[in-house]
Design a protein around this motif. Structure first.
Motif, PDB file in Angstrom:
ATOM      1  N   CYS A  97       0.821  -1.211   0.000  1.00 36.98           N
ATOM      2  CA  CYS A  97       0.000   0.000   0.000  1.00 36.98           C
ATOM      3  C   CYS A  97       0.853   1.259   0.000  1.00 36.98           C
ATOM      4  O   CYS A  97       0.356   2.363  -0.202  1.00 36.98           O
ATOM      5  N   TYR A 131       2.715   2.070   2.723  1.00 37.16           N
ATOM      6  CA  TYR A 131       2.924   2.421   4.125  1.00 37.16           C
ATOM      7  C   TYR A 131       3.670   1.290   4.820  1.00 37.16           C
ATOM      8  O   TYR A 131       3.707   0.164   4.334  1.00 37.16           O
ATOM      9  N   CYS A 146       0.418  -2.767   7.996  1.00 39.41           N
ATOM     10  CA  CYS A 146      -1.026  -2.547   8.066  1.00 39.41           C
ATOM     11  C   CYS A 146      -1.392  -1.459   9.074  1.00 39.41           C
ATOM     12  O   CYS A 146      -2.353  -0.726   8.870  1.00 39.41           O
ATOM     13  N   PHE A 184      -0.998   1.883   7.352  1.00 35.30           N
ATOM     14  CA  PHE A 184      -2.079   2.122   6.393  1.00 35.30           C
ATOM     15  C   PHE A 184      -3.372   2.450   7.126  1.00 35.30           C
ATOM     16  O   PHE A 184      -4.120   3.337   6.716  1.00 35.30           O
ATOM     17  N   ALA A 219      -4.930   8.568   3.355  1.00 32.86           N
ATOM     18  CA  ALA A 219      -5.206   7.594   2.299  1.00 32.86           C
ATOM     19  C   ALA A 219      -6.710   7.652   2.019  1.00 32.86           C
ATOM     20  O   ALA A 219      -7.519   7.528   2.923  1.00 32.86           O
ATOM     21  N   GLY A 246      -5.944   0.487  -1.670  1.00 29.94           N
ATOM     22  CA  GLY A 246      -4.492   0.527  -1.523  1.00 29.94           C
ATOM     23  C   GLY A 246      -3.967  -0.763  -0.922  1.00 29.94           C
ATOM     24  O   GLY A 246      -2.828  -1.161  -1.164  1.00 29.94           O
ATOM     25  N   CYS A 247      -4.806  -1.432  -0.140  1.00 25.84           N
ATOM     26  CA  CYS A 247      -4.440  -2.729   0.433  1.00 25.84           C
ATOM     27  C   CYS A 247      -4.839  -3.811  -0.563  1.00 25.84           C
ATOM     28  O   CYS A 247      -6.005  -4.210  -0.640  1.00 25.84           O
TER      29      CYS A 247
END
Length: 105
Positions: A52, A54, A57, A60, A69, A74-75
């Motif tokens: 993502c 970042y 997790c 993010f 975000a 993005g994930c």
């Protein structure tokens, strides 16, 4: 013997003073964390792949909660159901300041 008693007494007084100072500092210098970050982190797959952009997790999730975000996609490894759940959770759960976050797919 008297110097030993004085040294122990001074260490006790110093320890009590520093403990009191730490207690006061904890009360006035506390940084409140947004509880939504932990919840969103739990909704993500927790692979910590960095896909993502970042650092894992948790990074993010923090970016989603802060509004940095804007897209849950993005994930990449997350499932569509989890993405929808994150969008709904952030739209319906206000943070400590009372605001919600609108993110999209």
């Amino acid at each position: 013997m008297s110097s030993l008693v004085n040294a122990v007494g001074m260490m006790l007084v110093l320890g009590a003073f520093l403990g009191f100072a730490l207690g006061i500092a904890d009360k006035f210098l506390r940084v409140e964390a947004d509880p939504r970050v932990e919840t969103v982190t739990g909704m993500l797959p927790n692979y910590n792949c960095g896909g993502c952009g970042y650092a894992g997790c948790a990074g993010f999730a923090e970016a989603l909660v802060k509004g940095e975000a804007k897209k849950v996609t993005g994930c990449k490894p997350s499932k569509p159901e989890a993405r929808e759940a994150i969008i709904e959770y952030l739209a319906n759960t206000p943070g400590p300041d009372g605001s919600t976050v609108n993110v999209t797919l």
